[in-house]
Design a protein around this motif. Structure first.
Motif, PDB file in Angstrom:
ATOM      1  N   GLY A 195       0.817  -1.221   0.000  1.00  0.00           N
ATOM      2  CA  GLY A 195       0.000   0.000   0.000  1.00  0.00           C
ATOM      3  C   GLY A 195       0.842   1.258   0.000  1.00  0.00           C
TER       4      GLY A 195
ATOM      5  N   PRO B  18       3.103   4.226  -1.756  1.00  0.00           N
ATOM      6  CA  PRO B  18       3.028   4.881  -3.068  1.00  0.00           C
ATOM      7  C   PRO B  18       4.300   4.691  -3.897  1.00  0.00           C
TER       8      PRO B  18
ATOM      9  N   GLU C 268      -9.436   2.242   0.457  1.00  0.00           N
ATOM     10  CA  GLU C 268      -8.735   3.339   1.143  1.00  0.00           C
ATOM     11  C   GLU C 268      -7.913   4.225   0.217  1.00  0.00           C
TER      12      GLU C 268
ATOM     13  N   ARG D 190      -6.929   8.690  -0.455  1.00  0.00           N
ATOM     14  CA  ARG D 190      -5.620   9.332  -0.618  1.00  0.00           C
ATOM     15  C   ARG D 190      -5.588  10.145  -1.908  1.00  0.00           C
TER      16      ARG D 190
ATOM     17  N   ARG E 160       4.969  17.435  -0.278  1.00  0.00           N
ATOM     18  CA  ARG E 160       3.678  17.386   0.425  1.00  0.00           C
ATOM     19  C   ARG E 160       2.909  16.117   0.029  1.00  0.00           C
ATOM     20  N   LEU E 161       2.935  15.833  -1.287  1.00  0.00           N
ATOM     21  CA  LEU E 161       2.208  14.648  -1.755  1.00  0.00           C
ATOM     22  C   LEU E 161       2.818  13.363  -1.203  1.00  0.00           C
TER      23      LEU E 161
ATOM     24  N   VAL F 108       0.974  12.982   1.961  1.00  0.00           N
ATOM     25  CA  VAL F 108      -0.470  12.811   1.734  1.00  0.00           C
ATOM     26  C   VAL F 108      -0.772  11.408   1.201  1.00  0.00           C
ATOM     27  N   LEU F 109       0.138  10.878   0.389  1.00  0.00           N
ATOM     28  CA  LEU F 109      -0.131   9.606  -0.274  1.00  0.00           C
ATOM     29  C   LEU F 109       0.341   8.380   0.516  1.00  0.00           C
ATOM     30  N   GLN F 110       0.905   8.617   1.694  1.00  0.00           N
ATOM     31  CA  GLN F 110       1.291   7.470   2.527  1.00  0.00           C
ATOM     32  C   GLN F 110       0.038   6.799   3.086  1.00  0.00           C
ATOM     33  N   PRO F 111       0.112   5.508   3.352  1.00  0.00           N
ATOM     34  CA  PRO F 111      -1.047   4.836   3.945  1.00  0.00           C
ATOM     35  C   PRO F 111      -1.312   5.379   5.347  1.00  0.00           C
TER      36      PRO F 111
END
Lengths: 184, 611
Positions: A35, A37, A165, A169, B143-144, B147-150
């Protein structure tokens, strides 16, 4: 101290939101089996022209979300995920222009920060339900996604991987990248 | 019906004979009328030809957009593994076992181990705590990344991070707050687990290779506590305490690849010269009890500000003890020059908001047993009253006679003398407070409970110990060597015959976990309620079994009462800066206020903070 996780698989999550004033915002998040990125892409705001609105009529959402936004996002990404997932049925029209297997996940309720945005959904009713080990989704009649593929993927995912989920995001990231899309 | 033609013609037109109708049909006759003569004229036909115009169909081309929408994109580095392979799991499991054996020491009794939760493969965390980027992070890509972390709960589960107890949701929020920040103040009220939140964040950053070396600086008495907490909450992280002779310390300071080093403030002053190491750099410096650098010009503050580092975190339950300057000076460590003395209170509050996280027990631990305060205003014994009156009268006369030679130190000495008389009469040893304490202890011991008694003087604690010997008093203060302190606490906890522990505010106000005590007595009052609150929170912590009763002893109509009145009024400052939290702390006494206790006015040169 830490070591790098070798990516076993990549999943691509496509989400599109529509802002009444600024148009469509598309986001594409590629995650690994834990999960985490790997890549993120988003479109600049897409406003259909008057002609497009007239000519595509009630299929405008499908054209913009599937054939335009999803196509642009998937084309731009370096990684080629094993499976694409979307929370918007309009994105399924991507199959008209792309080859990657795509499934529709029933999304949870949107959070307050994105309550003012519309999730484009087509009136497509001819969907088939498939599932495997906790993954439940819908596909079009012509989709290349199969229960076997889902079964194979779910065996590689982290046990607590919640497939709905990542769409939250993406929505948060879209608002971060495009402050104009935030609620007034 | 039949018809026959007649010969009759008229005007060239042959007429048919009227058809012979059957006998029962009516006869039909044709009559020639005048206008019918026109029919005899010749017919002329004129033809008019007109050309039909042929029209071309117009086609309008509407160009449909064929270009795909423009996109922006980012790639992130291959996700970091937290490095806890199965081979390392036994360390974590051993720690979890140890923690569960010492359950009453640490945390909630209702909490299940996180490992157990993680084992349930179908378990989806009910709450999702997101790591949000700090406001001062400008680059969209950075920043992303956050934001994009689980969600944090997913991160720790997938990373197989085991905890001795499942953290509370507010603790996850604290971790999510610290994780992305280079400058931060964790200002939770005492007892909410600042230590655990800091350790867990450090653990995650170390294991994900975002940090390599961390320096933690804390007061000397808390070093063993930090080591113990690291062992419990981050068993796989190597921790080294900087101690020993100079050569050994120098060696440890030089070890740049040690993940966590712990130093105390006192040692830092001594080792100032040793810190002059080329290329020395810390990825993170954490100050525990960061109010220790509230004085900008103190040597301690200068040394910690000079430490080369990337991240700076401050942990304190009392970011403001005396004035807003305390906060400004902590920011000098975090972000030099960011807050200035000439800023309004409102501007400071707004500017500092994104750097500070503060929660109070009332807000986050709604199910925690209450903390009940009992203010005991006690009448001095006759002997105490005599001594008090003569000491006060003589003292004030002496101070008044000093004129311009009067300093705050003189006033301070009189205050201390009067406070000591409020504890014990110097001539007879009688004490209204001890009488009351003895009576209360009878009841506490009879019910099998334990109590903590705080005083600012070790001599006072000695005087209390003797008459209360039957309750098995233990002592924990500056005269007890550091090496023995842990065993004192352990014996007090385990030995059922030990019903009370006597503590000085200095030694027992921070970092100790005594939540098995249900009674706290403040035999005399400290200058600063923030320190008193810290002392009380030794007992009123996460894991406390029942309500905690705090008895604040105060001699009526004495200096103690006057000091209390002044301090109570000063809580408003804290309220103004941290409007959304309760006010557990307030500022101490200024020079003006200390002089004011005796209706004296300070000399200008002496107008500075005193307490």
């Amino acid at each position: 101290m830490g070591s790098n996780t070798k990516t076993l698989l990549a999943l691509g999550f496509i989400s599109v939101r529509h802002h009444s004033e600024h148009g469509y915002f598309g986001g594409y998040l590629i995650l690994n089996q834990l999960g985490r990125p790997l890549e993120f892409h988003c479109t600049l705001p897409v406003k259909p022209s008057r002609a497009q609105s007239l000519l595509y009529g009630h299929t405008l959402d499908e054209f913009i979300c599937g054939e335009q936004i999803a196509k642009a996002l998937v084309t731009k990404a370096k990684l080629k995920p094993t499976l694409l997932l979307t929370d918007s049925s309009s994105v399924l029209a991507f199959e008209n222009v792309g080859d990657e297997p795509l499934v529709l996940i029933e999304a949870n309720k949107t959070s307050d920060s994105e309550a003012h945005l519309r999730r484009p959904n087509s009136a497509e009713t001819n969907l088939k339900r498939i599932g495997a080990a906790g993954m439940r989704c819908s596909i079009t009649a012509s989709s290349s996604a199969t229960s076997e593929l889902l079964s194979e993927l779910s065996s590689k995912l982290a046990p607590n991987f919640d497939l709905t989920e990542p769409f939250h995001r993406i929505a948060e990231a879209l608002l971060e990248a495009h402050p104009i899309a935030k609620a007034a | 019906m039949q018809s026959t033609m007649h010969d009759d013609s008229w005007g060239g037109i042959q007429f048919c004979q009227t058809p012979a109708l059957s006998s029962d049909s009516p006869a039909i006759d044709f009559l020639a009328l005048g206008w019918q003569g026109q029919i005899d004229r010749g017919q002329t036909v004129e033809v008019d030809s007109r050309a039909i115009e042929s029209t071309e169909i117009q086609v309008v081309n509407i160009r449909l957009q064929s270009k795909l929408p423009q996109t922006i994109g980012f790639s992130f580095p291959e996700s970091p593994d937290f490095g806890l392979a199965d081979s390392k799991a036994p360390f974590a499991k051993a720690a979890a076992k140890e923690a569960s054996e010492n359950k009453s020491d640490q945390s909630v009794d209702t909490a299940k181990t996180f490992a157990a939760n993680a084992d349930d493969s179908n378990a989806v965390p009910a709450k999702r705590t997101r790591i949000l980027p700090p406001k001062d992070l400008v680059k969209l890509e950075d920043r992303l990344y956050f934001v994009l972390q689980p969600p944090l709960e997913t991160l720790v589960t997938t990373a197989r991070l085991e905890f001795p107890f499942q953290p509370f949701p507010y603790q996850f929020e604290g971790i999510a707050f610290l994780f992305p920040r280079e400058a931060a103040i964790l200002a939770d009220e005492m007892g909410l687990g600042k230590t655990m939140q800091a350790i867990t964040t450090v653990r995650m950053l170390l294991l994900s290779s975002q940090l390599r070396n961390v320096l933690l600086i804390c007061p000397k008495p808390l070093v063993t506590n930090w080591v113990r907490e690291f062992r419990q909450w981050a068993p796989e992280i190597p921790v080294v305490v900087i101690e020993g002779d100079q050569a050994k310390r120098q060696y440890i300071w030089n070890q740049q690849d040690t993940p966590v080093r712990i130093a105390n403030y006192e040692l830092l002053m001594r080792d100032r010269a040793l810190l002059d190491i080329p290329d020395m750099h810390f990825d993170l410096v954490i100050l525990d009890e960061a109010q220790r650098i509230k004085n900008r010009n103190s040597t301690t503050a200068e040394i910690v500000r000079a430490l080369p580092r990337t991240r700076s975190w401050a942990l304190t339950g009392t970011p403001i003890e005396n004035s807003v300057e305390d906060l400004i000076n902590i920011f000098e460590f975090l972000q030099p020059g960011y807050l200035r003395s000439d800023m309004s209170l409102k501007a400071i509050s707004q500017a500092s908001r994104d750097f500070i996280i503060r929660r109070t027990k009332d807000k986050v631990l709604t199910e925690m047993p209450p903390k009940m305060f009992r203010d005991e205003e006690l009448e001095l014994t006759a002997a105490q009253l005599d001594s008090y009156r003569s000491a006060e009268d003589e003292g004030i006369v002496q101070l008044s006679d000093m004129g311009e030679t009067l300093t705050i130190q003189h006033v301070f000495e009189l205050v201390l003398r009067l406070k000591q008389i409020c504890n014990f009469d110097p001539l007879t040893g009688s004490s209204c407070k001890l009488e009351r304490l003895e009576a209360d202890m009878e009841e506490i011991a009879a019910s099998g409970h334990k109590a903590i008694i705080f005083s600012q003087w070790v001599e006072t604690l000695d005087k209390i110990a003797e008459p209360l010997a039957r309750f098995g008093p233990m002592q924990y203060h500056g005269r007890i060597p550091s090496a023995k302190r842990d065993s004192v606490i352990a014996q007090f906890k385990q030995d059922p015959s030990k019903h009370l522990i006597l503590m000085s505010y200095g030694a027992g106000s921070v970092g100790l976990n005594l939540q098995f005590c249900q009674y706290v007595f403040l035999f005399d009052r400290w200058w600063n309620p923030a320190v008193e609150d810290q002392a009380v929170n030794r007992a009123h912590r996460i894991g406390v079994a029942g309500p905690v009763t705090v008895t604040r002893m105060m001699a009526a109509n004495t200096i103690e009462q006057r000091i209390n009145d002044v301090l109570e009024k000063k809580r408003e400052l804290f309220n103004q800066l941290f409007a959304d939290t309760d006010a557990p702390a307030s500022s101490g006494l200024s020079a003006e206020e200390i002089f004011g206790l005796f209706n004296l006015k300070p000399i200008k040169a002496h107008k500075k903070q005193a307490a």
